[in-house]
Every structure is written in C-alpha cells, then in structure tokens.
Scaffold this active site. Structure first.
Site, mmCIF file in Angstrom:
data_model
loop_
_atom_site.group_PDB
_atom_site.id
_atom_site.type_symbol
_atom_site.label_atom_id
_atom_site.label_comp_id
_atom_site.label_asym_id
_atom_site.label_seq_id
_atom_site.Cartn_x
_atom_site.Cartn_y
_atom_site.Cartn_z
ATOM 1 N N SER A 541 0.977 -1.045 -0.094
ATOM 2 C CA SER A 541 0.612 -0.088 -0.277
ATOM 3 C C SER A 541 1.221 0.975 0.192
ATOM 4 O O SER A 541 1.883 1.017 -1.029
ATOM 5 C CB SER A 541 -0.791 0.218 1.278
ATOM 6 O OG SER A 541 -1.526 1.197 0.938
ATOM 7 N N ASP A 626 -9.364 -3.394 -5.672
ATOM 8 C CA ASP A 626 -9.531 -2.831 -4.098
ATOM 9 C C ASP A 626 -10.527 -1.172 -4.310
ATOM 10 O O ASP A 626 -9.734 -0.536 -5.435
ATOM 11 C CB ASP A 626 -7.318 -2.960 -4.425
ATOM 12 C CG ASP A 626 -7.190 -2.003 -3.341
ATOM 13 O OD1 ASP A 626 -7.861 -1.013 -2.232
ATOM 14 O OD2 ASP A 626 -5.681 -2.227 -3.868
ATOM 15 N N HIS A 661 -7.725 -5.182 -1.424
ATOM 16 C CA HIS A 661 -6.743 -4.197 -0.873
ATOM 17 C C HIS A 661 -6.249 -5.678 -0.197
ATOM 18 O O HIS A 661 -5.221 -5.714 -0.237
ATOM 19 C CB HIS A 661 -7.294 -2.793 0.225
ATOM 20 C CG HIS A 661 -6.011 -1.916 0.142
ATOM 21 N ND1 HIS A 661 -5.648 -1.804 -0.468
ATOM 22 C CD2 HIS A 661 -5.158 -2.116 1.693
ATOM 23 C CE1 HIS A 661 -4.014 -1.235 -0.073
ATOM 24 N NE2 HIS A 661 -4.402 -1.275 0.865
#
Length: 685
Positions: A541, A626, A661
């Site tokens: 991330s 995501d 995610h």
C-alpha cells in the site's frame, strides 16, 4: 527462475496528456483505468498467465511452503473469552474452517454454547467473504452484523433475533463495516453509509428495527470530504458518538445520549483547525487526549459533562512530554491505563486513581509489541492486554493492576518443531543522512552469520503515523529457518518515535521516509548483516509507494522487491477527487492543485520517475476490486517498467481478480499468497 523463451506481456502505448501548472505529463497507460474495458481485463489476465508461467518451476516449492505455514496453525482454536453483560463472548475455529464462529455463553463458560455467527456457513458460494463486525443490543437479544462479499469494504447490514435465530426482513447496503451503535431502547440503531463513488462514509442514519431502510432518518452529513468518519457507543454506554477526523489537522466528536435516540447529536467541542482530541466518558466527566496548546505528543485533560465547549474548563491530568507520545487511554473505576510510546517502543502505564501511585509494565525484551485489549467493564482491577515480539507468539494476559500479578491466558500455539529460544531478536540504530537515528528491529535464527553472506528481508511502511511494531509471524519462520534475517525499519512517517517522527515523514518532508529506508539498507550492508545481492525489500500500500521510490533512487541496493497493492501513481491519484479516499489524503501527501505540492510530489512519485535503468527483480501484487489503491496503479507501473528498464531481471505482476486491498479473505488462503512471495525471494537467493 528461468524465464528464457517466455515472452512478457506488453501493454499498448496510448498517450494521454495531462496539464496543470503549465506542466504536461504524458501517461502512456492511462487507458488501463477502466475495469469494464475487455482490453484491460485481457491485459491483466495476460500478466497473471505470465506470472504463472515464470513461477511454474516453484509450484511444488510454493505448495511445500503453504503446507509448512498451514501446519504451524492449530486448526481447532479459540480466543480468550471476555465478559460483557450477562455473557462471555469468544470466537473459535473448527478444523478445516477458513472463517471464525462467533459465540457466547451465559453467566459461565460451563454453560451451553450459543453460536451467533458461523462464518464458514455464511461464506459458502463466495470467492471473497468478510464479516465487518457485529454489535448486540442492550437487552442482549438482537445482533446487528455486516458482510462484504466483493472486497470493496461496502458492507451490508443484517439483523438477527438471538432468541429465535431468525433474520429480520430488512437489510441495509453500503455501510461502513463495524460502525454501528444501538440506542438504549433495543429498537434503534445508528449506522454510517458510504458514498458509492468515493467510498467515504459521510452520512449518519437512524434505523428503526422492523422497518424498511428506505424509511431511515438522516441525522448528520459530513460535508467536508477531507474528514473520515467513525461511529460507536462509548464504554460507559451513556453516549452514542459520531467522530469526524481530519488526520493531523482537526477532530470533532458529536454526542447523543443513548436513552434519547431521536435527539440531536451535539458537538463535544467544535472542530478547530490544528486541534485534535479524543474522549472517554466516565461518571460525570470526560477524559480528553489532546494536542491543545501545541502539545504535539498529546497530553491528558479532563472536563465535567456539559462544560466541554470552553477549553478553559479543561483541566490537565498528564502534562505534555517532548520524548513521549500519548497514544491512548483506557479508563477503569479505580485506574487509568495510558498507552505511551517512546524510543520506538510501546509502554503501558497504570495509575491508581485512589492513591495516585503509578507503575509501568515490564516486558523484558529489547523489541516487542504490546497493547491494551478489549476491556468493556469499568468495575474491575484486571487489565486485559496483549503482547508479542519477533520471537514470542501472540499472547493474551490478565494483569491485576493492584497486585501487579500477570496471568497468561493464552499464547498462540505454534505446531510442529518450534522453540522460541532458537531465535534471536535485536534492536539496532542506523544513522540517516541528516544525522537522525532510525531504529531497526531484527530477528534471525541463532547461528546466523553476520559476515554479509546471508539474505535479509527488510520491511517498512512509513505513512499516516502508523507504527510497525515488532510482531511475531509463524509464517515468517519459513524464511528464518532457511537462513534469512527479517528487519523492520522504523522509518519516519510512522509514529514510533512520537508525533514529530510522523510530521517529518509526510507532506513536504515525505522523502525522509524513502531516504531513511535506503540508509537503513546501507547500514545493514555495511555492518555485514547482508550484501547487495542478498538484500530484499518488502512493502504494501503506502509501503508499496516506498518500494517504488527506493528502486528509482537506489535500484543497485536490492536483489529483489515485493510490492503489494502499491500506491505508485501519486500525482494522478491525488488530482482525481472521484477516486475513493483521495480528498481525505491531502493532509498526508499535499494537494497537487497547489504548485508547491505538485512539484514535490512529482519529484518522488514512483510512476512519474521510472527511467531507463536497471531495476531489481520484482513481484507486484494487486486486486481488481481494491478500494484503497486502485488496481490500475500497479498495472500502469509494471507496464512502464517493462517499457523502460534495461535489465533482464524478473518483473512479475499478479492481479487477484476476486479480491481487493487485503488479498484473500480465508484463514489459510492468505498463506498461499505468502508462499508465492517467499518462493519468489528464496528462488533468487
């Protein structure tokens, strides 16, 4: 891995100019920003097929690693119960189960078990499944719970009668998972609804049980898209609280007495630029953790109910300290427990409110992670806390705050051949280029040679003030047992060394994050923990942004890179307010509509700074759904790297077409992803 004769996918170049501040950037792969386009899906599937082919020689090894990791986990397992009201609540796993069962027993753990939710049954037929949390009415008879089966973190809210086991007919879609609060009437519940485009929770609704969601009443709207919202019931149960938080800038709490569900939420203290606070209610007062009066590391204050609108009524309880960050508080009838952070370590401080005597818990290791657990009751002298370290499995303790006796309630059981005495953890410090000392937590199996001959995986995050504490991972043993050391670099952008550590790693100081990581890498090489051809880096991330930046600056330092759901197209994303979460991020990265931030952001944005040079071996992962880092960021990045890089090193991308995610949702399925990552780096050693 031999990739001879296997051709990598090549994304078509379709120039897309973008001009702002009299500067034009041309994005050749902007067209990938459309998951409805069959050409986009075909390209992602081609990347997946290429990754599959290149990784095919490691298939058996991946399966070996997966079975090894799975074999360390006790399949039939149970959490430590906690008492809330009339019941003891806990979760447990059954043998072969991917998801937990949430259960309770009345009055005693010897009573008959009541299964509230069976995650395995609810997950049937879904590629992805997540329970977003649950909340039980005051009469302990109605369960509100939420489910996401897409991986966009849009949860559907359901209601279950715990006496009959029947579901109520109404459901509520697009809610924020876990952000629910029952009123005291056992009929009214408040929830946060998300915007379907931005995915920001911005509206608080009131729902009456047994009615259609179309009849729900909107009670509050957050008009500023830079604020994130939260919702819940305070520990005292007196208040329902709605929170609007603009990270690093301001906070606003609004309160409603739970006994008056049709009343109006009122601000505890109106938002003020630069003022942050959080509150805990106890008896007739509130404790306030705040940065009032430039207390950058926060201090603790208190105020009598109904007098909070004037800060002159706030009284200091714990003063601000330059070297200690006040991270949180928990309130008991006779004790205050403070979670503090100094020298990159968590400290739990217990204050006896009757005697004013205080003490800190002693954990006895050089690097560890500890924290206050779930303590729903005021009337107890027992503190539930958790503890782990790089060598100690996750442990749950009950601690008598008067006698200072510590009782181990449970330590994560690691099956197979495991002895924590076989592993060593150390705390190191690397000197960054500006003289700052950057902490490093490192673990290895005893016998590790510090002569530069052994491999090392370096990990960090470095954003949002999120601190990466030294935690145990049973899966990580598969690396340590094969000669790897694992190092966490506590770089700026986190909050390990206090709030200034975060402030010096964001906005126009963001490059400190990247340079700290690089300087830690050089230190580890210089001190012969590893060498350039044995050093690997990992981040996900915002930590994936870190990976993208370091390989642009110093590609020569790393043998391989693992970049998970990487946020790499910083400028374009921060300019597009239609992308979920963008506006709330401006206080972290800056708003590129202002030229100063645009220029700075553009100078480090990984996608904008890919150049014709050699890059390390890389495995990039993403998810089609995501909601936090859109799949097209890593997809475009990989396409551009393929176009410009001058080496023959491996570059792979895997896009999970069914997740978002967090990757796979199952208890064991996620280890298949870890096994793939580990097989990638181990095959390169």
């Amino acid at each position: 891995m031999n990739i001879q004769g296997i051709t990598a996918p090549k994304a078509p170049i379709k120039p897309y100019p973008m001009t702002i501040h009299e500067d034009t950037r041309v994005d050749n792969y902007y067209w990938l920003n459309d998951r409805e386009n069959p050409e986009v899906i075909a390209y992602l599937e081609a990347e997946n097929a290429y990754t599959e082919m290149v990784m095919s020689p490691t298939k058996a090894f991946q399966e070996e690693l997966f079975e090894e990791m799975k074999g360390r986990i006790k399949e039939q397992d149970e959490s430590v119960p906690y008492r809330d009201g009339e019941y003891y609540y806990y979760s447990r796993y059954i043998e072969g189960g991917e998801y937990p069962l949430y259960c309770r027993k009345k009055h005693s753990m010897d009573a008959e078990e009541e299964i509230l939710l069976d995650g395995n049954a609810l997950a049937k037929g879904h590629d992805y499944f997540s329970i977003g949390g649950y909340d039980i009415s005051d009469n302990e008879q109605i369960l509100a719970y939420s489910i996401d089966t897409i991986s966009r973190r849009n949860y559907t809210l359901y209601f279950k009668n715990l006496q009959t086991g029947e579901l109520y007919p109404e459901t509520i879609e697009n809610t924020e998972g876990g952000a629910y609060a029952w009123a005291a009437d056992n009929q009214t519940i408040f929830y946060l609804q998300r915007d379907p485009q931005t995915l920001l929770a911005s509206k608080v609704y009131r729902h009456k049980l047994g009615t259609s969601a179309s009849e729900d009443v909107l009670v509050y709207t957050e008009e500023d898209p830079q604020f994130y919202m939260g919702l819940g019931r305070m520990k005292s149960k007196k208040y329902i609280v709605s929170v609007s938080d603009h990270n690093g800038v301001s906070t606003e709490y609004r309160l409603l007495e739970a006994s008056n569900p049709e009343g109006v939420f009122k601000a505890f203290y109106p938002r003020q630029h630069g003022l942050q606070y959080s509150i805990e209610h106890f008896e007739n007062k509130f404790y306030i953790r705040t940065n009032l009066d430039d207390a950058i590391n926060f201090k603790l204050m208190e105020v009598v109910e109904n007098e909070s609108h004037d800060t002159t009524n706030w009284k200091e309880v714990i003063a601000h300290r330059e070297d200690t960050y006040l991270e949180g508080i928990d309130v008991f009838r006779h004790h205050l427990v403070l979670t503090e952070r100094s020298n990159a370590l968590i400290h739990l401080r217990v204050i006896n409110q009757r005697t004013q005597k205080e003490h800190y818990l002693n954990f006895g290791e050089p690097a560890y992670d500890a924290g206050v657990g779930y303590n729903p009751n005021f009337d107890t002298d027992l503190l539930r806390f958790h503890y782990t370290s790089l060598t100690t499995p996750s442990s749950v303790f009950d601690y008598n705050m008067d006698t200072q006796e510590k009782t181990l309630m449970k330590e994560q059981e690691v099956l197979g051949v495991f002895n924590k005495e076989d592993y060593q953890t150390e705390r190191l410090f690397a000197t960054a280029r500006d003289g700052v000392q950057v902490p490093i937590s490192i673990v290895y199996k005893k016998g590790f040679k510090k002569d530069g001959s052994q491999p090392l995986l370096q990990y960090a995050y470095g954003s949002y003030g999120y601190s990466i504490d030294p935690y145990f991972s049973a899966a990580r043993l598969s690396l340590l047992d094969r000669g790897f050391a694992f190092a966490i670099a506590h770089i700026r952008g986190g909050q390990e060394m206090g709030r200034p550590w975060y402030e010096n790693g964001k906005m126009l100081q963001k490059k400190n994050t990247f340079f700290d990581f690089i300087d830690v890498s050089e230190y580890l090489i210089q001190e012969k923990w590893t060498s350039k051809d044995k050093l690997f880096a990992n981040g996900g991330s915002a930590g994936g942004l870190l990976m993208g930046a370091i390989i642009n600056y110093r590609p020569d330092l790393y043998k391989g890179i693992l970049a998970a759901v990487p946020f790499v197209d910083v400028v374009t994303t921060m300019l597009d307010e239609t992308i979920p979460l963008t506006t709330g991020e401006w206080e972290e990265w800056g708003n590129p509509k202002e030229k100063e931030y645009y220029d700075y952001m553009k100078s480090y944005s990984p996608y904008d700074n890919v150049v014709s040079q050699e890059y390390p071996n890389m495995l990039v992962t993403t998810g089609l759904h995501d909601s936090q880092v859109q799949y097209w960021e890593p997809a475009k990045w990989v396409a551009k790297l393929r176009e410009l890089k001058t080496d023959n090193n491996i570059l792979l991308m895997h896009c999970d077409m069914s997740t978002g995610h967090g990757g796979a949702s199952g208890r064991f399925q996620r280890f298949k992803e870890v096994a793939r990552d580990y097989a990638f780096v181990l095959s390169l050693v």
